[in-house]
Design a protein around this motif. Structure first.
Motif, mmCIF file in Angstrom:
data_model
loop_
_atom_site.group_PDB
_atom_site.id
_atom_site.type_symbol
_atom_site.label_atom_id
_atom_site.label_comp_id
_atom_site.label_asym_id
_atom_site.label_seq_id
_atom_site.Cartn_x
_atom_site.Cartn_y
_atom_site.Cartn_z
ATOM 1 N N LEU A 1 26.453 32.305 25.161
ATOM 2 C CA LEU A 1 27.873 32.209 25.474
ATOM 3 C C LEU A 1 28.440 33.603 25.749
ATOM 4 O O LEU A 1 28.214 34.532 24.968
ATOM 5 C CB LEU A 1 28.655 31.570 24.326
ATOM 6 N N VAL A 2 29.158 33.713 26.847
ATOM 7 C CA VAL A 2 29.755 34.978 27.274
ATOM 8 C C VAL A 2 31.270 34.840 27.304
ATOM 9 O O VAL A 2 31.803 33.776 27.661
ATOM 10 C CB VAL A 2 29.258 35.352 28.694
ATOM 11 N N VAL A 3 31.953 35.922 26.951
ATOM 12 C CA VAL A 3 33.394 36.024 27.186
ATOM 13 C C VAL A 3 33.595 37.084 28.256
ATOM 14 O O VAL A 3 33.151 38.227 28.097
ATOM 15 C CB VAL A 3 34.151 36.407 25.905
ATOM 16 N N GLY A 4 34.217 36.696 29.351
ATOM 17 C CA GLY A 4 34.515 37.632 30.423
ATOM 18 C C GLY A 4 36.005 37.914 30.474
ATOM 19 O O GLY A 4 36.821 37.081 30.058
ATOM 20 N N ALA A 5 36.367 39.097 30.970
ATOM 21 C CA ALA A 5 37.779 39.463 31.115
ATOM 22 C C ALA A 5 37.918 40.535 32.184
ATOM 23 O O ALA A 5 36.919 41.135 32.614
ATOM 24 C CB ALA A 5 38.361 39.934 29.779
ATOM 25 N N TYR A 6 39.182 40.792 32.578
ATOM 26 C CA TYR A 6 39.452 41.696 33.695
ATOM 27 C C TYR A 6 40.641 42.603 33.378
ATOM 28 O O TYR A 6 41.558 42.205 32.668
ATOM 29 C CB TYR A 6 39.753 40.880 34.960
ATOM 30 N N PRO A 7 40.641 43.811 33.933
ATOM 31 C CA PRO A 7 41.795 44.696 33.738
ATOM 32 C C PRO A 7 42.981 44.185 34.547
ATOM 33 O O PRO A 7 42.812 43.373 35.461
ATOM 34 C CB PRO A 7 41.295 46.047 34.250
ATOM 35 N N PRO A 8 44.189 44.647 34.226
ATOM 36 C CA PRO A 8 45.368 44.142 34.944
ATOM 37 C C PRO A 8 45.422 44.572 36.401
ATOM 38 O O PRO A 8 46.066 43.906 37.219
ATOM 39 C CB PRO A 8 46.543 44.731 34.145
ATOM 40 N N GLN A 9 44.756 45.684 36.753
ATOM 41 C CA GLN A 9 44.756 46.128 38.142
ATOM 42 C C GLN A 9 43.581 45.479 38.873
ATOM 43 O O GLN A 9 42.453 45.520 38.395
ATOM 44 C CB GLN A 9 44.622 47.650 38.226
ATOM 45 N N GLY A 10 43.863 44.902 40.018
ATOM 46 C CA GLY A 10 42.805 44.271 40.801
ATOM 47 C C GLY A 10 43.068 42.797 41.002
ATOM 48 O O GLY A 10 43.939 42.197 40.366
ATOM 49 N N THR A 11 42.295 42.192 41.884
ATOM 50 C CA THR A 11 42.428 40.775 42.208
ATOM 51 C C THR A 11 41.047 40.130 42.142
ATOM 52 O O THR A 11 40.088 40.635 42.736
ATOM 53 C CB THR A 11 43.002 40.584 43.626
ATOM 54 N N TYR A 12 40.951 39.013 41.437
ATOM 55 C CA TYR A 12 39.645 38.348 41.300
ATOM 56 C C TYR A 12 39.152 37.845 42.652
ATOM 57 O O TYR A 12 39.892 37.255 43.435
ATOM 58 C CB TYR A 12 39.732 37.186 40.317
ATOM 59 N N ASP A 13 37.888 38.076 42.909
ATOM 60 C CA ASP A 13 37.203 37.491 44.049
ATOM 61 C C ASP A 13 35.733 37.352 43.681
ATOM 62 O O ASP A 13 35.293 37.860 42.663
ATOM 63 C CB ASP A 13 37.383 38.343 45.317
ATOM 64 N N GLU A 14 35.005 36.653 44.505
ATOM 65 C CA GLU A 14 33.566 36.480 44.255
ATOM 66 C C GLU A 14 32.821 36.570 45.575
ATOM 67 O O GLU A 14 33.116 35.816 46.511
ATOM 68 C CB GLU A 14 33.289 35.142 43.580
ATOM 69 N N CYS A 15 31.887 37.483 45.664
ATOM 70 C CA CYS A 15 31.125 37.696 46.893
ATOM 71 C C CYS A 15 29.667 37.316 46.662
ATOM 72 O O CYS A 15 29.063 37.713 45.654
ATOM 73 C CB CYS A 15 31.208 39.156 47.324
ATOM 74 N N THR A 16 29.098 36.575 47.591
ATOM 75 C CA THR A 16 27.714 36.114 47.456
ATOM 76 C C THR A 16 26.903 36.278 48.742
ATOM 77 O O THR A 16 25.674 36.180 48.697
ATOM 78 C CB THR A 16 27.687 34.620 47.068
#
Length: 204
Positions: free
Chosen positions: A148-163
């Motif tokens: 089990l993983v917990v992921g998180a992000y800093p307030p600066q930036g925008t989530y995206d996913e590249c594949t």
């Protein structure tokens, strides 16, 4: 797993059960050396041109009676890293071109390859924390059933996913523009991230 963990998280927030107090949260953090890993652009996965992946081994201690995932969420949140989630790590190579990401291991263990198919395989286990600068390729090769993983992000930036390989040209332009976080997700303003991820001279 994600649905079950989300229900669990909501219940914990309503009841407070399993979540750490501020003192318990602070006591769960261990001082650990920052292991740094740099990856080159392989033509498909850009990785980051300046900043390394940071890995803290055994940096979080989980006390009985507390939910490890809740401990990690609260630690990251206290340092400004939010939009957290609970799940595993995808088994296909991907990266984020517009935001950095922290991965905290709450349970189990897994072999994860960072940097793309030509990158490095690392074994992660409960208590480890990995901080991925934008562009860092990653995918899970093998994992225990309870991983089990917990992921998180800093307030600066925008989530995206590249594949896709077609993402490379655009990603190579956006990755260097993602700003350095103001705090290390685990150690705050005193964290090794602030040294390992140095700002370019023009941002100083």
């Amino acid at each position: 797993m994600a649905v079950v963990e989300e229900i669990k998280r909501v219940a914990e927030r309503v009841t407070g059960r399993g979540r750490p107090s501020p003192d318990q949260r602070a006591d769960s953090v261990r001082a650990r050396k920052a292991h740094l890993f740099r990856f080159e652009d392989d033509g498909i996965i850009p990785n980051h041109p300046r900043w390394p992946l940071i890995l803290y081994r055994g940096a979080v201690r989980f006390d009985d009676g507390l939910d490890p995932a809740a401990v990690l969420e609260d630690l990251f949140g206290a340092n400004g890293w939010g939009d957290s989630w609970r799940n595993g790590i995808y088994d296909y190579v991907h990266y984020h071109a517009r935001i950095h990401e922290v991965l905290g291991i709450a349970r189990g263990r897994a072999t994860v390859q960072f940097g793309g198919l030509k990158g490095r395989k690392l074994t992660l286990k409960a208590g480890d924390v990995a901080i991925l600068p934008a562009g860092t390729g990653h995918h899970c090769l093998d994992a225990s059933k309870d991983f089990l993983v917990v992921g998180a992000y800093p307030p600066q930036g925008t989530y995206d996913e590249c594949t896709r390989s077609e993402d490379h040209a655009r990603a190579s332009r956006t990755i260097p523009r993602v700003p350095r976080p103001r705090k290390d997700p685990l150690y705050g303003t005193q964290g090794p991230l602030l040294t390992a991820w140095r700002r370019p001279r023009r941002e100083a």
